[in-house]
Motif scaffolding. Structure first.
Motif, PDB file in Angstrom:
ATOM      1  N   LEU A  36       0.863  -1.183   0.000  1.00  0.00           N
ATOM      2  CA  LEU A  36       0.000   0.000   0.000  1.00  0.00           C
ATOM      3  C   LEU A  36       0.900   1.234   0.000  1.00  0.00           C
ATOM      4  O   LEU A  36       1.890   1.286   0.732  1.00  0.00           O
ATOM      5  N   MET A  37       0.542   2.209  -0.810  1.00  0.00           N
ATOM      6  CA  MET A  37       1.259   3.482  -0.857  1.00  0.00           C
ATOM      7  C   MET A  37       0.278   4.579  -0.474  1.00  0.00           C
ATOM      8  O   MET A  37      -0.821   4.651  -1.027  1.00  0.00           O
ATOM      9  N   VAL A  38       0.663   5.425   0.497  1.00  0.00           N
ATOM     10  CA  VAL A  38      -0.228   6.482   0.973  1.00  0.00           C
ATOM     11  C   VAL A  38       0.538   7.797   1.109  1.00  0.00           C
ATOM     12  O   VAL A  38       1.731   7.788   1.418  1.00  0.00           O
ATOM     13  N   PRO A  39      -0.155   8.923   0.908  1.00  0.00           N
ATOM     14  CA  PRO A  39       0.474  10.203   1.218  1.00  0.00           C
ATOM     15  C   PRO A  39       0.562  10.364   2.741  1.00  0.00           C
ATOM     16  O   PRO A  39      -0.305   9.871   3.472  1.00  0.00           O
ATOM     17  N   THR A  40       1.608  11.024   3.223  1.00  0.00           N
ATOM     18  CA  THR A  40       1.761  11.212   4.662  1.00  0.00           C
ATOM     19  C   THR A  40       0.814  12.290   5.199  1.00  0.00           C
ATOM     20  O   THR A  40       0.498  12.276   6.382  1.00  0.00           O
ATOM     21  N   THR A  41       0.365  13.207   4.347  1.00  0.00           N
ATOM     22  CA  THR A  41      -0.643  14.183   4.759  1.00  0.00           C
ATOM     23  C   THR A  41      -2.014  13.613   4.417  1.00  0.00           C
ATOM     24  O   THR A  41      -2.145  12.803   3.490  1.00  0.00           O
ATOM     25  N   HIS A  42      -3.034  14.028   5.144  1.00  0.00           N
ATOM     26  CA  HIS A  42      -4.354  13.457   4.907  1.00  0.00           C
ATOM     27  C   HIS A  42      -4.928  13.894   3.557  1.00  0.00           C
ATOM     28  O   HIS A  42      -5.067  15.077   3.277  1.00  0.00           O
ATOM     29  N   VAL A  43      -5.214  12.909   2.749  1.00  0.00           N
ATOM     30  CA  VAL A  43      -5.905  13.076   1.480  1.00  0.00           C
ATOM     31  C   VAL A  43      -6.916  11.934   1.456  1.00  0.00           C
ATOM     32  O   VAL A  43      -6.532  10.780   1.546  1.00  0.00           O
ATOM     33  N   GLN A  44      -8.197  12.252   1.384  1.00  0.00           N
ATOM     34  CA  GLN A  44      -9.186  11.186   1.469  1.00  0.00           C
ATOM     35  C   GLN A  44      -9.412  10.473   0.147  1.00  0.00           C
ATOM     36  O   GLN A  44      -9.498   9.254   0.105  1.00  0.00           O
ATOM     37  N   THR A  45      -9.510  11.217  -0.947  1.00  0.00           N
ATOM     38  CA  THR A  45      -9.824  10.600  -2.230  1.00  0.00           C
ATOM     39  C   THR A  45      -8.826  11.039  -3.298  1.00  0.00           C
ATOM     40  O   THR A  45      -8.147  12.068  -3.169  1.00  0.00           O
ATOM     41  N   TYR A  46      -8.765  10.256  -4.359  1.00  0.00           N
ATOM     42  CA  TYR A  46      -7.816  10.489  -5.451  1.00  0.00           C
ATOM     43  C   TYR A  46      -7.934  11.894  -6.020  1.00  0.00           C
ATOM     44  O   TYR A  46      -6.919  12.557  -6.290  1.00  0.00           O
ATOM     45  N   ASP A  47      -9.145  12.385  -6.183  1.00  0.00           N
ATOM     46  CA  ASP A  47      -9.344  13.714  -6.770  1.00  0.00           C
ATOM     47  C   ASP A  47      -8.904  14.838  -5.832  1.00  0.00           C
ATOM     48  O   ASP A  47      -8.787  15.984  -6.261  1.00  0.00           O
ATOM     49  N   GLU A  48      -8.624  14.528  -4.567  1.00  0.00           N
ATOM     50  CA  GLU A  48      -8.139  15.536  -3.628  1.00  0.00           C
ATOM     51  C   GLU A  48      -6.612  15.596  -3.574  1.00  0.00           C
ATOM     52  O   GLU A  48      -6.047  16.437  -2.886  1.00  0.00           O
ATOM     53  N   LEU A  49      -5.929  14.711  -4.311  1.00  0.00           N
ATOM     54  CA  LEU A  49      -4.467  14.726  -4.331  1.00  0.00           C
ATOM     55  C   LEU A  49      -4.006  16.038  -4.967  1.00  0.00           C
ATOM     56  O   LEU A  49      -4.409  16.373  -6.084  1.00  0.00           O
ATOM     57  N   SER A  50      -3.181  16.780  -4.256  1.00  0.00           N
ATOM     58  CA  SER A  50      -2.754  18.098  -4.753  1.00  0.00           C
ATOM     59  C   SER A  50      -1.877  17.966  -5.986  1.00  0.00           C
ATOM     60  O   SER A  50      -1.218  16.942  -6.207  1.00  0.00           O
ATOM     61  N   GLU A  51      -1.844  19.021  -6.764  1.00  0.00           N
ATOM     62  CA  GLU A  51      -0.990  19.059  -7.947  1.00  0.00           C
ATOM     63  C   GLU A  51       0.483  18.907  -7.538  1.00  0.00           C
ATOM     64  O   GLU A  51       1.265  18.269  -8.232  1.00  0.00           O
ATOM     65  N   LYS A  52       0.834  19.456  -6.377  1.00  0.00           N
ATOM     66  CA  LYS A  52       2.203  19.363  -5.866  1.00  0.00           C
ATOM     67  C   LYS A  52       2.611  17.899  -5.636  1.00  0.00           C
ATOM     68  O   LYS A  52       3.759  17.529  -5.843  1.00  0.00           O
ATOM     69  N   LEU A  53       1.660  17.060  -5.204  1.00  0.00           N
ATOM     70  CA  LEU A  53       1.966  15.657  -4.921  1.00  0.00           C
ATOM     71  C   LEU A  53       1.718  14.723  -6.105  1.00  0.00           C
ATOM     72  O   LEU A  53       2.170  13.579  -6.094  1.00  0.00           O
ATOM     73  N   ALA A  54       1.017  15.201  -7.112  1.00  0.00           N
ATOM     74  CA  ALA A  54       0.618  14.320  -8.221  1.00  0.00           C
ATOM     75  C   ALA A  54       1.806  13.714  -8.965  1.00  0.00           C
ATOM     76  O   ALA A  54       1.839  12.508  -9.214  1.00  0.00           O
ATOM     77  N   THR A  55       2.786  14.527  -9.328  1.00  0.00           N
ATOM     78  CA  THR A  55       3.941  13.998 -10.063  1.00  0.00           C
ATOM     79  C   THR A  55       4.777  13.063  -9.187  1.00  0.00           C
ATOM     80  O   THR A  55       5.115  11.961  -9.626  1.00  0.00           O
ATOM     81  N   PRO A  56       5.094  13.442  -7.933  1.00  0.00           N
ATOM     82  CA  PRO A  56       5.822  12.493  -7.085  1.00  0.00           C
ATOM     83  C   PRO A  56       5.030  11.195  -6.839  1.00  0.00           C
ATOM     84  O   PRO A  56       5.616  10.114  -6.760  1.00  0.00           O
ATOM     85  N   TRP A  57       3.699  11.287  -6.730  1.00  0.00           N
ATOM     86  CA  TRP A  57       2.840  10.097  -6.578  1.00  0.00           C
ATOM     87  C   TRP A  57       3.023   9.168  -7.781  1.00  0.00           C
ATOM     88  O   TRP A  57       3.231   7.961  -7.626  1.00  0.00           O
ATOM     89  N   LEU A  58       2.960   9.737  -8.964  1.00  0.00           N
ATOM     90  CA  LEU A  58       3.111   8.953 -10.184  1.00  0.00           C
ATOM     91  C   LEU A  58       4.487   8.296 -10.240  1.00  0.00           C
ATOM     92  O   LEU A  58       4.606   7.095 -10.501  1.00  0.00           O
ATOM     93  N   LEU A  71      -2.951   3.466  -2.618  1.00  0.00           N
ATOM     94  CA  LEU A  71      -2.795   2.691  -3.837  1.00  0.00           C
ATOM     95  C   LEU A  71      -2.357   1.285  -3.453  1.00  0.00           C
ATOM     96  O   LEU A  71      -1.388   1.112  -2.713  1.00  0.00           O
ATOM     97  N   HIS A  72      -3.074   0.286  -3.948  1.00  0.00           N
ATOM     98  CA  HIS A  72      -2.674  -1.109  -3.781  1.00  0.00           C
ATOM     99  C   HIS A  72      -1.797  -1.485  -4.971  1.00  0.00           C
ATOM    100  O   HIS A  72      -2.185  -1.260  -6.121  1.00  0.00           O
ATOM    101  N   VAL A  73      -0.631  -2.046  -4.716  1.00  0.00           N
ATOM    102  CA  VAL A  73       0.223  -2.625  -5.746  1.00  0.00           C
ATOM    103  C   VAL A  73       0.294  -4.114  -5.421  1.00  0.00           C
ATOM    104  O   VAL A  73       0.906  -4.501  -4.427  1.00  0.00           O
TER     105      VAL A  73
END
Length: 132
Positions: A30-52, A88-90
Protein backbone atom coordinates in the motif's frame (compact mmCIF):
# COMPACT_ATOMS: atom_id res chain seq x y z
CA UNK A 1 -0.18 8.08 10.56
CA UNK A 2 2.36 5.70 12.00
CA UNK A 3 0.18 4.52 14.89
CA UNK A 4 0.15 0.87 13.84
CA UNK A 5 3.16 -1.36 13.27
CA UNK A 6 3.97 -1.79 9.59
CA UNK A 7 6.58 -3.41 7.39
CA UNK A 8 7.66 -0.30 5.52
CA UNK A 9 9.30 -0.53 2.13
CA UNK A 10 9.57 3.24 1.55
CA UNK A 11 9.19 6.50 3.45
CA UNK A 12 9.93 10.14 2.69
CA UNK A 13 8.29 13.43 3.69
CA UNK A 14 5.39 12.94 1.26
CA UNK A 15 4.67 9.20 1.10
CA UNK A 16 4.95 5.93 2.94
CA UNK A 17 4.64 2.47 1.39
CA UNK A 18 4.26 -0.72 3.40
CA UNK A 19 3.16 -4.33 3.13
CA UNK A 20 -0.61 -4.79 3.35
CA UNK A 21 -1.55 -6.47 6.65
CA UNK A 22 -4.05 -8.68 4.78
CA UNK A 23 -2.30 -9.25 1.44
CA UNK A 24 -3.96 -10.71 -1.62
CA UNK A 25 -0.51 -12.17 -2.44
CA UNK A 26 2.87 -11.82 -0.72
CA UNK A 27 4.44 -8.51 -1.72
CA UNK A 28 1.07 -6.65 -1.78
CA UNK A 29 2.06 -3.05 -0.96
CA UNK A 30 0.00 0.00 0.00
CA UNK A 31 1.26 3.48 -0.86
CA UNK A 32 -0.23 6.48 0.97
CA UNK A 33 0.47 10.20 1.22
CA UNK A 34 1.76 11.21 4.66
CA UNK A 35 -0.64 14.18 4.76
CA UNK A 36 -4.35 13.46 4.91
CA UNK A 37 -5.91 13.08 1.48
CA UNK A 38 -9.19 11.19 1.47
CA UNK A 39 -9.82 10.60 -2.23
CA UNK A 40 -7.82 10.49 -5.45
CA UNK A 41 -9.34 13.71 -6.77
CA UNK A 42 -8.14 15.54 -3.63
CA UNK A 43 -4.47 14.73 -4.33
CA UNK A 44 -2.75 18.10 -4.75
CA UNK A 45 -0.99 19.06 -7.95
CA UNK A 46 2.20 19.36 -5.87
CA UNK A 47 1.97 15.66 -4.92
CA UNK A 48 0.62 14.32 -8.22
CA UNK A 49 3.94 14.00 -10.06
CA UNK A 50 5.82 12.49 -7.09
CA UNK A 51 2.84 10.10 -6.58
CA UNK A 52 3.11 8.95 -10.18
CA UNK A 53 6.89 8.53 -10.07
CA UNK A 54 6.89 6.60 -6.78
CA UNK A 55 3.99 4.38 -7.84
CA UNK A 56 5.85 3.45 -11.04
CA UNK A 57 9.00 2.66 -9.02
CA UNK A 58 6.94 0.53 -6.62
CA UNK A 59 5.38 -1.42 -9.48
CA UNK A 60 8.81 -2.24 -10.88
CA UNK A 61 10.19 -3.08 -7.43
CA UNK A 62 7.27 -5.29 -6.37
CA UNK A 63 7.18 -7.15 -9.69
CA UNK A 64 10.96 -7.64 -9.62
CA UNK A 65 11.23 -8.63 -5.97
CA UNK A 66 8.33 -11.07 -6.20
CA UNK A 67 9.32 -12.44 -9.63
CA UNK A 68 5.82 -11.48 -10.80
CA UNK A 69 4.56 -11.43 -14.39
CA UNK A 70 2.70 -8.17 -13.75
CA UNK A 71 0.63 -6.37 -11.14
CA UNK A 72 -2.82 -5.14 -10.28
CA UNK A 73 -3.13 -1.48 -9.24
CA UNK A 74 -6.23 -0.40 -7.34
CA UNK A 75 -7.37 2.90 -5.84
CA UNK A 76 -10.82 2.84 -4.25
CA UNK A 77 -12.55 6.21 -4.09
CA UNK A 78 -15.08 6.29 -1.20
CA UNK A 79 -16.95 3.11 -2.19
CA UNK A 80 -14.96 0.07 -0.95
CA UNK A 81 -12.44 2.40 0.66
CA UNK A 82 -11.97 0.60 4.00
CA UNK A 83 -9.80 3.44 5.35
CA UNK A 84 -10.84 7.03 4.52
CA UNK A 85 -7.36 7.94 3.27
CA UNK A 86 -6.04 7.72 -0.28
CA UNK A 87 -4.08 4.53 -0.81
CA UNK A 88 -2.80 2.69 -3.84
CA UNK A 89 -2.67 -1.11 -3.78
CA UNK A 90 0.22 -2.63 -5.75
CA UNK A 91 -0.54 -6.34 -5.96
CA UNK A 92 1.94 -8.66 -7.68
CA UNK A 93 0.35 -11.00 -10.22
CA UNK A 94 1.55 -14.16 -11.92
CA UNK A 95 -0.14 -16.03 -14.71
CA UNK A 96 -2.27 -18.80 -13.20
CA UNK A 97 -2.21 -17.26 -9.69
CA UNK A 98 -5.93 -18.02 -9.25
CA UNK A 99 -7.09 -14.44 -8.69
CA UNK A 100 -10.36 -13.83 -10.49
CA UNK A 101 -10.61 -10.05 -10.65
CA UNK A 102 -14.23 -9.56 -11.54
CA UNK A 103 -15.69 -6.23 -12.59
CA UNK A 104 -19.36 -6.92 -12.64
CA UNK A 105 -22.17 -7.17 -13.07
CA UNK A 106 -21.83 -5.36 -16.38
CA UNK A 107 -24.60 -2.99 -17.47
CA UNK A 108 -24.80 -2.58 -21.24
CA UNK A 109 -26.14 0.60 -22.75
CA UNK A 110 -29.62 0.00 -24.14
CA UNK A 111 -28.75 1.92 -27.32
CA UNK A 112 -26.19 4.15 -28.99
CA UNK A 113 -28.44 7.09 -28.10
CA UNK A 114 -28.19 6.24 -24.39
CA UNK A 115 -24.38 5.86 -24.63
CA UNK A 116 -24.14 9.18 -26.52
CA UNK A 117 -26.27 10.94 -23.88
CA UNK A 118 -24.10 9.62 -21.04
CA UNK A 119 -20.90 10.54 -22.89
CA UNK A 120 -22.30 14.06 -23.37
CA UNK A 121 -23.09 14.33 -19.62
CA UNK A 122 -19.52 13.35 -18.77
CA UNK A 123 -18.04 15.78 -21.35
CA UNK A 124 -20.15 18.58 -19.84
CA UNK A 125 -19.06 17.71 -16.29
CA UNK A 126 -15.43 17.48 -17.40
CA UNK A 127 -15.59 20.89 -19.09
CA UNK A 128 -17.02 22.39 -15.89
CA UNK A 129 -14.49 20.69 -13.58
CA UNK A 130 -11.56 22.84 -12.50
CA UNK A 131 -8.19 21.73 -13.82
CA UNK A 132 -5.70 20.95 -11.03
Amino acid sequence: MGDSPAHEVFRDDDFVAFLDAHPVFHGHVLMVPTTHVQTYDELSEKLATPWLRLSQRLVRAVEGAMDADGSLLIVNNVVSQSVPHLHLHVIPRSRGDGLRFWLGPRHKYTSDAEANAIAARIRTALAAAPAG
